[in-house]
Design an enzyme around this catalytic site. Sequence first.
Site, mmCIF file in Angstrom:
data_model
loop_
_atom_site.group_PDB
_atom_site.id
_atom_site.type_symbol
_atom_site.label_atom_id
_atom_site.label_comp_id
_atom_site.label_asym_id
_atom_site.label_seq_id
_atom_site.Cartn_x
_atom_site.Cartn_y
_atom_site.Cartn_z
ATOM 1 N N PHE A 153 0.843 -1.195 0.000
ATOM 2 C CA PHE A 153 0.000 0.000 0.000
ATOM 3 C C PHE A 153 0.876 1.242 0.000
ATOM 4 O O PHE A 153 2.049 1.197 0.354
ATOM 5 C CB PHE A 153 -0.912 0.007 1.230
ATOM 6 C CG PHE A 153 -1.984 -1.056 1.182
ATOM 7 C CD1 PHE A 153 -3.243 -0.778 0.663
ATOM 8 C CD2 PHE A 153 -1.718 -2.344 1.630
ATOM 9 C CE1 PHE A 153 -4.209 -1.762 0.591
ATOM 10 C CE2 PHE A 153 -2.691 -3.333 1.560
ATOM 11 C CZ PHE A 153 -3.935 -3.044 1.052
ATOM 12 N N CYS A 154 0.256 2.357 -0.362
ATOM 13 C CA CYS A 154 0.904 3.655 -0.410
ATOM 14 C C CYS A 154 1.580 3.960 0.937
ATOM 15 O O CYS A 154 0.932 3.783 1.959
ATOM 16 C CB CYS A 154 -0.159 4.714 -0.724
ATOM 17 S SG CYS A 154 0.493 6.329 -1.029
#
Lengths: 131, 75
Positions: B12-13
């Site tokens: 994820f970011c």
Amino acid sequence: MMSSSKICVVVISGSLERLQMAAMVASVAAVSGSEVLVFFSMNALPHFIKGRTVKAAHEGEMGALMASKKVPEFKTLFEQAVELGDAKIFPCSMAMDVLGIEEKDLEDYLEKATGLTKFLHDGQDGQVWTF
Amino acid sequence: MAKKIVDGRGSFCPGPLMEMIAVLKSSQIGDELEVLSTDKGSANEIPEWVNKVGHEYVSTVEKDGVWHITMRKKK
């Protein structure tokens, strides 16, 4: 990389959500041309003692969800902020005294112990983000 | 000019962005990096970063739930 701005990230919480958000701000800012100064004190600092296995507790729904998914670990992001970007991370000297620890007990990517006087001086011309 | 794949699937970011920057550091000017990401946030963030920092953003293609973000190292 030339720094165009300075960002100070003060982290005192030991909760997963706050450590994660602080790590995201520090790492992304550090690789995007900002000079980043991070200050760890209070409940945040014990997470950066070498060999610590206690996981950061979550505050709520998002933290619980994050713990079950492959989000980048906050410690990895802080380390990348230093290695890939222009970040320096300072452990609070007061918190170290209270914990009875020395610099060698902390993760290697942290700088020397720093007091508030120096941190406030170094960061006085930057944005301040507090977690 | 090499072409490199950065596999950020499942992360994820800002995980895929950081993985890309790590590979970028050890790349030559002109090399092309294709980042694979299952995270839509990264598909938005990576081109933003590439443009801000001054590299060349090439394209983004979504295929079967995976974003392929391509950029070229310019400096």
